[in-house]
Design an enzyme around this catalytic site. Structure first.
Site, PDB file in Angstrom:
ATOM      1  N   CYS A   1       0.759  -1.213   0.000  1.00 55.92           N
ATOM      2  CA  CYS A   1       0.000   0.000   0.000  1.00 55.92           C
ATOM      3  C   CYS A   1       0.799   1.277   0.000  1.00 55.92           C
ATOM      4  CB  CYS A   1      -0.960  -0.023   1.139  1.00 55.92           C
ATOM      5  SG  CYS A   1      -1.451  -1.664   1.588  1.00 55.92           S
TER       6      CYS A   1
ATOM      7  N   ARG B   1      -2.293   3.353  -4.720  1.00 51.61           N
ATOM      8  CA  ARG B   1      -1.657   2.116  -4.262  1.00 51.61           C
ATOM      9  C   ARG B   1      -2.620   1.191  -3.520  1.00 51.61           C
ATOM     10  NH1 ARG B   1       3.909   1.954  -2.866  1.00 51.61           N
ATOM     11  NH2 ARG B   1       5.031   3.221  -4.349  1.00 51.61           N
TER      12      ARG B   1
ATOM     13  N   TRP C   1      -4.188  -1.844   0.458  1.00 45.39           N
ATOM     14  CA  TRP C   1      -4.709  -2.822  -0.487  1.00 45.39           C
ATOM     15  C   TRP C   1      -4.537  -4.155   0.229  1.00 45.39           C
ATOM     16  CZ3 TRP C   1      -2.663  -7.038  -3.325  1.00 45.39           C
ATOM     17  CH2 TRP C   1      -3.480  -7.494  -4.365  1.00 45.39           C
TER      18      TRP C   1
ATOM     19  N   ASN D   1       4.245  -1.178   4.306  1.00 47.22           N
ATOM     20  CA  ASN D   1       3.977  -1.579   2.917  1.00 47.22           C
ATOM     21  C   ASN D   1       4.898  -2.748   2.620  1.00 47.22           C
ATOM     22  OD1 ASN D   1       3.433  -1.735   0.157  1.00 47.22           O
ATOM     23  ND2 ASN D   1       4.976  -0.214  -0.335  1.00 47.22           N
ATOM     24  N   GLY D   2       4.315  -3.876   2.200  1.00 48.80           N
ATOM     25  CA  GLY D   2       5.118  -5.056   1.919  1.00 48.80           C
ATOM     26  C   GLY D   2       4.423  -6.281   2.473  1.00 48.80           C
TER      27      GLY D   2
ATOM     28  N   GLU E   1      -6.103  -7.012 -24.234  1.00 50.71           N
ATOM     29  CA  GLU E   1      -6.213  -5.737 -23.514  1.00 50.71           C
ATOM     30  C   GLU E   1      -7.686  -5.314 -23.397  1.00 50.71           C
ATOM     31  OE1 GLU E   1      -4.652  -4.048 -21.601  1.00 50.71           O
ATOM     32  OE2 GLU E   1      -5.471  -2.045 -21.643  1.00 50.71           O
TER      33      GLU E   1
ATOM     34  N   LYS F   1      -9.979  -4.761 -19.948  1.00 45.78           N
ATOM     35  CA  LYS F   1     -10.751  -3.547 -19.617  1.00 45.78           C
ATOM     36  C   LYS F   1     -12.141  -3.933 -19.131  1.00 45.78           C
ATOM     37  CE  LYS F   1      -7.773  -2.043 -19.834  1.00 45.78           C
ATOM     38  NZ  LYS F   1      -6.740  -1.385 -19.097  1.00 45.78           N
TER      39      LYS F   1
ATOM     40  N   GLU G   1     -11.996  -5.685 -15.654  1.00 44.86           N
ATOM     41  CA  GLU G   1     -11.633  -4.785 -14.551  1.00 44.86           C
ATOM     42  C   GLU G   1     -12.791  -3.914 -14.097  1.00 44.86           C
ATOM     43  OE1 GLU G   1      -7.191  -3.071 -14.722  1.00 44.86           O
ATOM     44  OE2 GLU G   1      -8.206  -2.960 -16.635  1.00 44.86           O
TER      45      GLU G   1
ATOM     46  N   HIS H   1      -9.693 -25.596 -30.554  1.00 41.82           N
ATOM     47  CA  HIS H   1      -8.965 -26.523 -29.687  1.00 41.82           C
ATOM     48  C   HIS H   1      -9.502 -26.528 -28.256  1.00 41.82           C
ATOM     49  CE1 HIS H   1      -6.272 -27.214 -32.989  1.00 41.82           C
ATOM     50  NE2 HIS H   1      -6.010 -25.903 -33.081  1.00 41.82           N
TER      51      HIS H   1
ATOM     52  N   LYS I   1      -4.318   0.793  -8.485  1.00 39.37           N
ATOM     53  CA  LYS I   1      -3.642   1.306  -9.690  1.00 39.37           C
ATOM     54  C   LYS I   1      -2.229   0.732  -9.764  1.00 39.37           C
ATOM     55  CE  LYS I   1      -3.268   4.425 -13.116  1.00 39.37           C
ATOM     56  NZ  LYS I   1      -3.731   3.560 -14.233  1.00 39.37           N
TER      57      LYS I   1
HETATM   58  C1  G6P Z   1      -2.258  -2.830 -11.820  1.00 44.27           C
HETATM   59  C2  G6P Z   1      -3.198  -1.883 -12.558  1.00 44.27           C
HETATM   60  C3  G6P Z   1      -3.146  -2.136 -14.054  1.00 44.27           C
HETATM   61  C4  G6P Z   1      -1.707  -2.028 -14.561  1.00 44.27           C
HETATM   62  C5  G6P Z   1      -0.780  -2.982 -13.788  1.00 44.27           C
HETATM   63  C6  G6P Z   1       0.682  -2.714 -14.107  1.00 44.27           C
HETATM   64  O1  G6P Z   1      -2.744  -4.127 -11.883  1.00 44.27           O
HETATM   65  O2  G6P Z   1      -4.507  -2.038 -12.080  1.00 44.27           O
HETATM   66  O3  G6P Z   1      -3.934  -1.180 -14.721  1.00 44.27           O
HETATM   67  O4  G6P Z   1      -1.666  -2.336 -15.908  1.00 44.27           O
HETATM   68  O5  G6P Z   1      -0.933  -2.764 -12.374  1.00 44.27           O
HETATM   69  O6  G6P Z   1       1.015  -1.439 -13.658  1.00 44.27           O
HETATM   70  P1  G6P Z   1       2.207  -0.569 -14.194  1.00 44.27           P
HETATM   71  O7  G6P Z   1       2.123   0.706 -13.403  1.00 44.27           O
HETATM   72  O8  G6P Z   1       3.457  -1.340 -13.886  1.00 44.27           O
HETATM   73  O9  G6P Z   1       2.012  -0.361 -15.642  1.00 44.27           O
END
Ligand code: G6P
Length: 609
Positions: free
Chosen positions: A2, A27, A74, A100-101, A482, A486, A489, A505, A604
Site C-alpha cells: 500500500c 496504491r 490494499w 507496505n510489503g 487488452e 478492460k 476490470e 482446440h 492502480k
Molecule cells: C495494476 C493496474 C493495471 C496495470 C498494472 C501494471 O494491476 O490495475 O492497470 O496495468 O498494475 O502497472 P504498471 O504501473 O506497472 O504499468
C-alpha cells in the site's frame, strides 16, 4: 501493502497526512488510517474504504499536532475491515507502525516464544512488526528497529512512532520503496512510499536502500545500517510539480483519459521526431555501440503494460530482426532465462512502482543485462533502477483501469523499434511510410471517439450478458487481450481473450447463444482466416460484435453488429481498435453501475509480489 506516509514538522501533521495519503491512494483504497501522539498518548483514526471515509471521521479541532503517520491499504492478509486497517499498535499502545510489503514469517513469529502470549488485534502480517518492536524497545528507537528488522523476513517499508518520543520518527526499508523529503531549513520532514506525495514541493530527497533506517529527531535526519553504522546520504533536489486531479467535465477519470489519447499519443512521438524524421529520445544514455550489438531483448511488465509488451515484441522482432521475448514480470525471476552480454531488458510500467516488475528488473541486473525503462512517472523506482528511461509523457493517469498509458507505451515502443532497427540494418526510407502514418493516428483516434453514441448503443445491447470471448489474430490478439482486461476490470464480467484460431482446440465447447464474441478484425494479414473462425462461432449460435476497418468486406454478413474503424496498416490498427473497445467497456460498466475509476479489489499500482 500500500501507501505509507509520515510527517514531522511545523505544519498540521494530520492534514499533511490526509493530503499525502490522497496522492498515494492509487496504491490501494481498501481502508485508511492515521496515528499521532497527543499529550503523551497514541491516538488513531481508521476507516474501511477510501481516504474520504477516514477524513469524515476526523474532527480537526484540537488536532494541531506536529507528528503523524498514515496508511492507505490494499488488503493482502485479512479482509478490508477496520480492525485490519493500519496503523497497527502494540499491546501496550506505545508504538504505532504503518507498513507496505509482506512479512513472510509473520505466522512463525506469532507463535514464537517472544510473541506467543501477545494478544493480536488484527489478522494482518503487519501487526507483528508493532508487537515485536514493542518487545525489542529498551528506550532506544533505533536499536529497537535494528533488532526488529533482523527478525523479519519479506518485504517492508515502515514508518514508526513511539508515544515517549513525540518529536521523533523512524523509517526503514527492505525491498518496498521509501522516500524521505525535507526542506532546506529542515522544518518539515515527509516520509512517503514514493515522491508522488511530495506534490508541489521543492524538497531534498533521500531514497533509502535495503536495510537502511532513517531516524528523524531534533530537526535532523540520520541514516543507519543494521550494524548501527551511520551512512552518509546525499539528498537530491526534487522540484515536484503540483499533481492536479481534474475530470475536466467528464463523468469519470476513465472517460477523460480515453479522450486524452489524441493528445497523449501525439506527445509520445512529436518532439522525438526531427524534421528529417530522425528519432531522438531525451537524456537517452544507452550507448549506440551497445545498441547495435544487442542480440536479444527481454521485455517485462504486468497487466496492461504486459499487453503493450506483446505488441512491441512482434513489431521489434520484425523490424530489428533479433530475438525478442516478452515475460510476465511476476514469472520472470523463476525462469532460467538466457542473458548474454548483449541482452537488453526493457521494463514497461505506467507507475514505475509495480513490485513484480521491480523484482524482474533485479533479475536482469543480477545477470548484468543493460536495462531500459518505458515509464510514465518520472523519478519512480523503475526509472531510477534502469540504465536509461524513455518517458511516456501521458500525464497523470488516475483511473485504475489503464488506457492512455497503453496507447503511449505502444507509440514509444514503436519509435524505439524503428530507432533500433535503423541502428542495426534498416534503411531510413523503409520506415518513412510507417512514421508518416503514425503522425495520422491522433486524428484517427479522434474519429473513433466521435463514434461515442454508436458505441454506447452497442454497449446497451450487450450489457446484460455475462460471458464474452474477445478474439483476434496476429497483433489483434494482444489487442483483444487488452480489451478483455478492460471489460473484466471495470464491469466484473467474464471476458476471456483467445487467438481466434485456437477456438477449435477447446473454447468452442463454451459457445452458445448467450455467449458474446467480440471480434477484432482490423489486421489484413489475418482477415480471411479471422472470418472463417467467426463463421465457426456463428455456426454454434454465438452473437458477434466486430471491430473492423471501413474497407473490410464480408464481415457485416457474419457479425450481428459492426463498429467501423478508420483504415490503417496492420501495425497501427491497434490504436482505433483499442480506443473503441475502451469506450465499449466504459459504457458497459456505466450501465452496470460499478465504481468505474476504483474497481473493487484492485489498485492502480500493486506494490507487493
Ligand atoms: C495494476 C493496474 C493495471 C496495470 C498494472 C501494471 O494491476 O490495475 O492497470 O496495468 O498494475 O502497472 P504498471 O504501473 O506497472 O504499468
Amino acid at each position: 501493502m500500500c501507501g505509507i506516509f509520515g510527517y514531522l514538522g511545523s505544519k498540521n501533521s494530520i492534514k499533511a497526512c490526509l493530503t499525502g495519503l490522497k496522492l498515494l491512494e492509487y496504491r490501494g483504497y481498501d481502508s485508511a488510517g492515521i496515528a499521532a501522539i497527543k499529550k503523551g498518548r497514541l491516538i488513531q483514526f481508521k476507516a474501511s474504504g477510501k481516504i474520504k471515509a477516514l477524513e469524515k471521521k476526523i474532527n480537526m479541532k484540537d488536532l494541531k499536532l506536529n507528528l503523524a503517520i498514515g496508511h492507505t491499504r490494499w488488503a493482502t492478509h485479512g479482509p478490508a475491515i477496520e480492525k485490519n486497517a493500519h496503523p497497527h499498535l502494540d499491546e501496550k499502545n506505545s508504538v504505532a507502525i504503518v507498513h507496505n510489503g509482506i512479512i513472510e514469517n509473520y505466522n512463525i513469529l506469532k507463535k514464537s516464544f517472544k510473541l506467543k502470549q501477545t494478544k493480536f488485534r488484527s489478522e494482518t502480517d503487519s501487526e507483528v512488526i508493532a508487537q515485536l518492536f514493542s518487545i525489542n524497545y529498551k528506550n532506544d528507537l533505533v536499536l529497537a528497529t535494528i533488532e526488529t528488522l533482523k527478525q523479519l523476513k519479506g518485504s517492508l517499508a515502515i514508518v514508526a512512532i513511539h508515544k515517549d518520543h513525540p518529536n521523533e520518527i523512524i523509517a526503514a526499508k527492505r525491498e518496498s520503496p521509501l522516500a524521505i523529503g525535507y526542506d532546506d531549513k529542515k522544518t518539515e520532514f515527509i516520509i512517503s512510499s514514493d515522491p508522488n506525495a511530495f506534490s508541489g514541493r521543492n524538497l531534498n530527497v533521500i531514497f533509502l536502500k535495503n536495510d537502511e533506517i532513517a531516524h528523524i529527531k531534533n530537526g535532523d535526519i540520520t541514516v543507519i545500517d543494521l550494524k548501527n553504522n551511520k551512512i552518509l546520504k546525499t539528498p537530491q533536489k526534487l522540484n515536484s510539480k503540483n499533481l492536479t486531479f481534474s475530470k475536466k467535465g467528464f463523468d469519470h477519470y476513465l472517460l477523460k483519459e480515453i479522450f486524452d489519447q489524441p493528445i497523449t499519443v501525439q506527445k509520445a512521438f512529436i518532439d522525438r521526431l526531427t524534421e528529417n524524421d530522425e528519432i531522438e529520445f531525451e537524456n537517452f544514455n544507452l550507448d549506440k555501440k551497445f545498441l547495435k550489438s544487442i542480440d536479444n531483448i527481454i521485455i517485462t511488465a504486468c497487466g496492461t503494460s504486459y499487453h503493450a509488451s506483446l505488441i512491441a515484441k512482434t513489431f521489434l522482432q520484425e523490424k530489428a530482426k533479433i530475438f525478442i521475448s516478452s515475460e510476465i514480470a511476476s514469472e520472470m525471476r523463476f525462469k532460467n532465462l538466457i542473458f548474454t552480454k548483449n541482452t537488453l531488458v526493457i521494463a514497461i510500467s505506467q507507475s514505475g512502482e509495480t513490485a513484480d516488475t521491480v523484482a524482474a528488473l533485479k533479475t536482469a541486473k543480477e545477470n548484468n543485462a543493460k536495462t531500459l525503462a518505458i515509464v510514465n512517472v518520472q523519478n519512480s523506482t523503475i526509472s531510477r533502477m534502469c540504465d536509461s528511461s524513455i518517458f511516456l509523457k501521458a500525464g497523470l493517469e488516475v483511473s485504475v483501469c489503464s488506457t492512455k498509458a497503453f496507447s503511449s507505451q505502444i507509440t514509444v515502443l514503436y519509435l524505439f523499434a524503428i530507432y533500433l532497427a535503423r541502428l542495426k540494418n534498416m534503411k531510413k526510407k523503409e520506415s518513412t511510410s510507417f512514421l508518416n502514418e503514425l503522425k495520422t493516428i491522433p486524428r484517427k483516434i479522434k474519429k473513433t471517439l466521435k463514434d461515442f453514441d454508436l458505441i454506447h448503443e452497442k454497449a446497451k445491447k450487450y450489457s446484460q450478458y455475462e460471458n464474452f470471448f474477445f478474439l483476434g489474430r496476429n497483433l489483434m490478439y494482444p489487442t483483444a487481450m487488452e480489451a478483455a482486461l478492460k471489460l473484466k476490470e471495470i464491469s466484473y464480467l467474464n471476458a476471456n481473450a483467445y487467438p481466434a484460431g485456437e477456438m477449435k482446440h477447446g473454447p468452442l465447447a463454451l459457445i452458445d447463444s448467450k455467449l458474446i464474441v467480440i471480434a477484432f478484425c482490423a489486421n489484413k494479414k489475418t482477415y480471411d482466416k479471422m472470418l472463417s473462425n467467426l463463421m465457426e462461432a456463428k455456426a454454434r449460435n454465438a452473437q458477434i460484435l466486430a471491430f473492423a476497418t471501413k474497407k473490410s468486406y464480408g464481415i457485416e454478413d457474419i457479425a450481428d453488429d459492426v463498429i467501423w474503424l478508420e483504415e490503417t496498416s496492420d501495425e497501427l490498427a491497434i490504436f482505433p481498435s483499442t480506443v473503441a473497445s475502451q469506450l465499449f467497456a466504459y459504457f458497459i460498466a456505466k450501465i452496470r453501475k460499478t465504481d468505474i475509476d476504483h474497481p473493487r479489489n484492485l489498485a492502480k499500482t500493486v506494490t507487493v509480489e
